[in-house]
Enzyme design. Sequence first.
Site, PDB file in Angstrom:
ATOM      1  N   THR A   1       0.827  -1.206   0.000  1.00  0.00           N
ATOM      2  CA  THR A   1       0.000   0.000   0.000  1.00  0.00           C
ATOM      3  C   THR A   1       0.864   1.259   0.000  1.00  0.00           C
ATOM      4  O   THR A   1       1.986   1.247   0.527  1.00  0.00           O
ATOM      5  CB  THR A   1      -0.900  -0.004   1.259  1.00  0.00           C
ATOM      6  OG1 THR A   1      -1.411   1.313   1.466  1.00  0.00           O
ATOM      7  CG2 THR A   1      -0.144  -0.411   2.511  1.00  0.00           C
ATOM      8  N   ASP A   2       0.318   2.345  -0.533  1.00  0.00           N
ATOM      9  CA  ASP A   2       1.043   3.629  -0.486  1.00  0.00           C
ATOM     10  C   ASP A   2       1.147   4.143   0.953  1.00  0.00           C
ATOM     11  O   ASP A   2       1.926   5.053   1.227  1.00  0.00           O
ATOM     12  CB  ASP A   2       0.375   4.673  -1.392  1.00  0.00           C
ATOM     13  CG  ASP A   2      -1.051   5.032  -0.990  1.00  0.00           C
ATOM     14  OD1 ASP A   2      -1.614   4.390  -0.084  1.00  0.00           O
ATOM     15  OD2 ASP A   2      -1.606   5.983  -1.591  1.00  0.00           O
ATOM     16  N   GLU A   3       0.349   3.553   1.868  1.00  0.00           N
ATOM     17  CA  GLU A   3       0.382   4.045   3.250  1.00  0.00           C
ATOM     18  C   GLU A   3       1.718   3.761   3.932  1.00  0.00           C
ATOM     19  O   GLU A   3       2.020   4.345   4.970  1.00  0.00           O
ATOM     20  CB  GLU A   3      -0.790   3.461   4.054  1.00  0.00           C
ATOM     21  CG  GLU A   3      -2.123   3.881   3.450  1.00  0.00           C
ATOM     22  CD  GLU A   3      -3.331   3.536   4.292  1.00  0.00           C
ATOM     23  OE1 GLU A   3      -3.229   3.518   5.520  1.00  0.00           O
ATOM     24  OE2 GLU A   3      -4.396   3.288   3.692  1.00  0.00           O
TER      25      GLU A   3
ATOM     26  N   TYR B   1      -1.409  -0.448  11.022  1.00  0.00           N
ATOM     27  CA  TYR B   1      -1.669  -1.114   9.730  1.00  0.00           C
ATOM     28  C   TYR B   1      -0.518  -0.862   8.765  1.00  0.00           C
ATOM     29  O   TYR B   1       0.098  -1.810   8.243  1.00  0.00           O
ATOM     30  CB  TYR B   1      -2.995  -0.614   9.123  1.00  0.00           C
ATOM     31  CG  TYR B   1      -3.115  -0.937   7.642  1.00  0.00           C
ATOM     32  CD1 TYR B   1      -3.187  -2.254   7.191  1.00  0.00           C
ATOM     33  CD2 TYR B   1      -3.141   0.084   6.679  1.00  0.00           C
ATOM     34  CE1 TYR B   1      -3.289  -2.553   5.824  1.00  0.00           C
ATOM     35  CE2 TYR B   1      -3.238  -0.206   5.319  1.00  0.00           C
ATOM     36  CZ  TYR B   1      -3.302  -1.519   4.897  1.00  0.00           C
ATOM     37  OH  TYR B   1      -3.384  -1.810   3.561  1.00  0.00           O
TER      38      TYR B   1
ATOM     39  N   LYS C   1       2.410  -3.420   7.194  1.00  0.00           N
ATOM     40  CA  LYS C   1       2.619  -3.639   5.752  1.00  0.00           C
ATOM     41  C   LYS C   1       4.066  -3.300   5.377  1.00  0.00           C
ATOM     42  O   LYS C   1       4.672  -3.974   4.535  1.00  0.00           O
ATOM     43  CB  LYS C   1       1.634  -2.799   4.924  1.00  0.00           C
ATOM     44  CG  LYS C   1       0.176  -3.173   5.077  1.00  0.00           C
ATOM     45  CD  LYS C   1      -0.186  -4.541   4.526  1.00  0.00           C
ATOM     46  CE  LYS C   1      -0.093  -4.636   3.028  1.00  0.00           C
ATOM     47  NZ  LYS C   1      -0.570  -5.956   2.522  1.00  0.00           N
TER      48      LYS C   1
HETATM   49  N1  LIG Z   1      -8.317  -1.606  -0.124  1.00  0.00           N
HETATM   50  C1  LIG Z   1      -7.391  -0.769  -0.518  1.00  0.00           C
HETATM   51  O1  LIG Z   1      -7.694   0.392  -0.836  1.00  0.00           O
HETATM   52  C2  LIG Z   1      -5.941  -1.202  -0.619  1.00  0.00           C
HETATM   53  C3  LIG Z   1      -5.021  -0.339  -1.204  1.00  0.00           C
HETATM   54  C4  LIG Z   1      -3.683  -0.754  -1.336  1.00  0.00           C
HETATM   55  C5  LIG Z   1      -3.307  -2.003  -0.881  1.00  0.00           C
HETATM   56  N2  LIG Z   1      -4.210  -2.821  -0.306  1.00  0.00           N
HETATM   57  C6  LIG Z   1      -3.758  -4.155   0.128  1.00  0.00           C
HETATM   58  O2  LIG Z   1      -4.447  -5.073  -0.695  1.00  0.00           O
HETATM   59  C7  LIG Z   1      -4.682  -6.288   0.023  1.00  0.00           C
HETATM   60  C8  LIG Z   1      -6.152  -6.632  -0.052  1.00  0.00           C
HETATM   61  O3  LIG Z   1      -6.911  -5.557   0.494  1.00  0.00           O
HETATM   62  P1  LIG Z   1      -8.492  -5.614   0.564  1.00  0.00           P
HETATM   63  O4  LIG Z   1      -8.981  -4.220   0.592  1.00  0.00           O
HETATM   64  O5  LIG Z   1      -9.003  -6.554  -0.448  1.00  0.00           O
HETATM   65  O6  LIG Z   1      -8.674  -6.245   2.009  1.00  0.00           O
HETATM   66  P2  LIG Z   1      -9.857  -7.101   2.620  1.00  0.00           P
HETATM   67  O7  LIG Z   1      -9.769  -6.812   4.070  1.00  0.00           O
HETATM   68  O8  LIG Z   1     -11.127  -6.889   1.887  1.00  0.00           O
HETATM   69  O9  LIG Z   1      -9.409  -8.612   2.319  1.00  0.00           O
HETATM   70  C9  LIG Z   1      -8.377  -9.245   3.006  1.00  0.00           C
HETATM   71  C10 LIG Z   1      -8.592 -10.742   2.884  1.00  0.00           C
HETATM   72  O10 LIG Z   1      -7.528 -11.400   3.572  1.00  0.00           O
HETATM   73  C11 LIG Z   1      -8.084 -12.483   4.305  1.00  0.00           C
HETATM   74  N3  LIG Z   1      -7.205 -12.802   5.438  1.00  0.00           N
HETATM   75  C12 LIG Z   1      -6.984 -12.025   6.536  1.00  0.00           C
HETATM   76  N4  LIG Z   1      -6.119 -12.656   7.359  1.00  0.00           N
HETATM   77  C13 LIG Z   1      -5.811 -13.839   6.772  1.00  0.00           C
HETATM   78  C14 LIG Z   1      -4.962 -14.914   7.122  1.00  0.00           C
HETATM   79  N5  LIG Z   1      -4.273 -14.901   8.260  1.00  0.00           N
HETATM   80  N6  LIG Z   1      -4.845 -15.955   6.273  1.00  0.00           N
HETATM   81  C15 LIG Z   1      -5.558 -15.988   5.110  1.00  0.00           C
HETATM   82  N7  LIG Z   1      -6.388 -14.992   4.731  1.00  0.00           N
HETATM   83  C16 LIG Z   1      -6.504 -13.936   5.548  1.00  0.00           C
HETATM   84  C17 LIG Z   1      -9.439 -11.997   4.748  1.00  0.00           C
HETATM   85  O11 LIG Z   1     -10.302 -13.059   5.119  1.00  0.00           O
HETATM   86  C18 LIG Z   1      -9.899 -11.238   3.516  1.00  0.00           C
HETATM   87  O12 LIG Z   1     -10.573 -12.079   2.614  1.00  0.00           O
HETATM   88  C19 LIG Z   1      -4.186  -6.048   1.439  1.00  0.00           C
HETATM   89  O13 LIG Z   1      -2.920  -6.629   1.565  1.00  0.00           O
HETATM   90  C20 LIG Z   1      -4.102  -4.534   1.553  1.00  0.00           C
HETATM   91  O14 LIG Z   1      -3.075  -4.156   2.440  1.00  0.00           O
HETATM   92  C21 LIG Z   1      -5.530  -2.455  -0.153  1.00  0.00           C
END
Ligand SMILES: NC(=O)c1ccc[n+]([C@@H]2O[C@H](COP(=O)([O-])OP(=O)(O)OC[C@H]3O[C@@H](n4cnc5c(N)ncnc54)[C@H](O)[C@@H]3O)[C@@H](O)[C@H]2O)c1
Length: 355
Positions: free
Chosen positions: A142-144, A168, A172
Amino acid sequence: MKCQHLLVTGGAGFIGSNFVRQVLANNEDVRITNLDALTYCATLTSLADVAKEHGPDGSGRYIFVEGDIRDGELITRLLEDDSNGRIDAILNFAAWSHVDRAILNPLEFVDTNVTGTAVLLDCARKAFEGRFDETRFLQVSTDEVYGALQADDPEFTETTLLEPNSPYSASKAGAEQLVRSYNRTFGLPVLTTRCSNNYGPYQFPEKLIPLIISRAMADKPLPVYGDGKNIRDWLHVEDHCQAIWRVLNDGRVGEIYNIGGNSEVYNIDMVKKILAILDKPESLITFVTDRLGHDLRYAVNISKIENELGWTPSVDLDTGLTDTVRWYTDNTEWWFPLLGESETTMKKLYTGNKG
Ligand SMILES: NC(=O)c1ccc[n+]([C@@H]2O[C@H](COP(=O)([O-])OP(=O)(O)OC[C@H]3O[C@@H](n4cnc5c(N)ncnc54)[C@H](O)[C@@H]3O)[C@@H](O)[C@H]2O)c1
């Protein structure tokens, strides 16, 4: 190279489920094993159509495994199984991802985001040994991790110092450092992406955009932190998924790629845009005590991925937002059952109980 059998972790979450659907639809020669622990924010209904079309009774290119990325034995078993062609790429989407929850329970984030990534890396190192030319490990970050910008600062580039401010983003950033170390120490072929805020279908209704849509539809007060002047860059989830696919197959091993939408918006303006689309009054907006350590602004420079890989965002924010609002109004049966959990967290946050 083109990866053909992917282990997608966290594929029942928001971005992971969109990625699974998009990749299977666009690539007839790709198979996906989706490993997800099905935490509170995951639901298999997001992929019910995919499971029907591509599961064992369909094309046979998709299987779901319920499990945890911290379970090394399970990961190794999946990586060593060659009954359906061995896995040649791991894409780690699995994480605890909501900043507000990280304030309530930071250690949960360290446990999955850091330890879980370490377990995956170590299993990958062993299972991919001797095949580093034909395998990949992609960390979805993430950009965070960069921390926060002031209003006039230049955008983050891939060489900006990491200064994460929340448990968080720190978790990451920690995961990313492990990913880097497995490349430098063992030669594991890793790639890392750092994306800005995503929006689109199948996002759990605790995150800003679906939270505002779901509450506005019910004429409930819309909580906005502080004065609403925090700035986020927004990218449609389908653009993010296309960028990840491009980085996986064409990115240079060991490199980091920023991904963003070139669409910076004040949070308060985002809320007003949604209200306008839904034709709801701005009087629903309620300013609440600011989030602890709330980052003012994120913005990423995306010239590296544009110049090296020819990827650029394709969905214009106003169009993508209108489509997203329509998706939520048309698919209430997807998010209604998820509301209970989201309301519980909201109550803890907005009644001053920071846990
Ligand atoms: N949503 C955003 O805007 C955004 C932006 C940049 C990066 N990201 C990154 O993208 C990825 C996905 O984000 P998202 O928004 O889809 O998140 P989300 O919270 O919707 O999904 C995360 C998934 O990971 C699963 N999970 C959690 N812990 C687990 C474990 N121990 N073992 C197996 N599965 C597990 C959860 O059940 C869920 O299905 C993350 O790594 C997040 O840091 C998200």
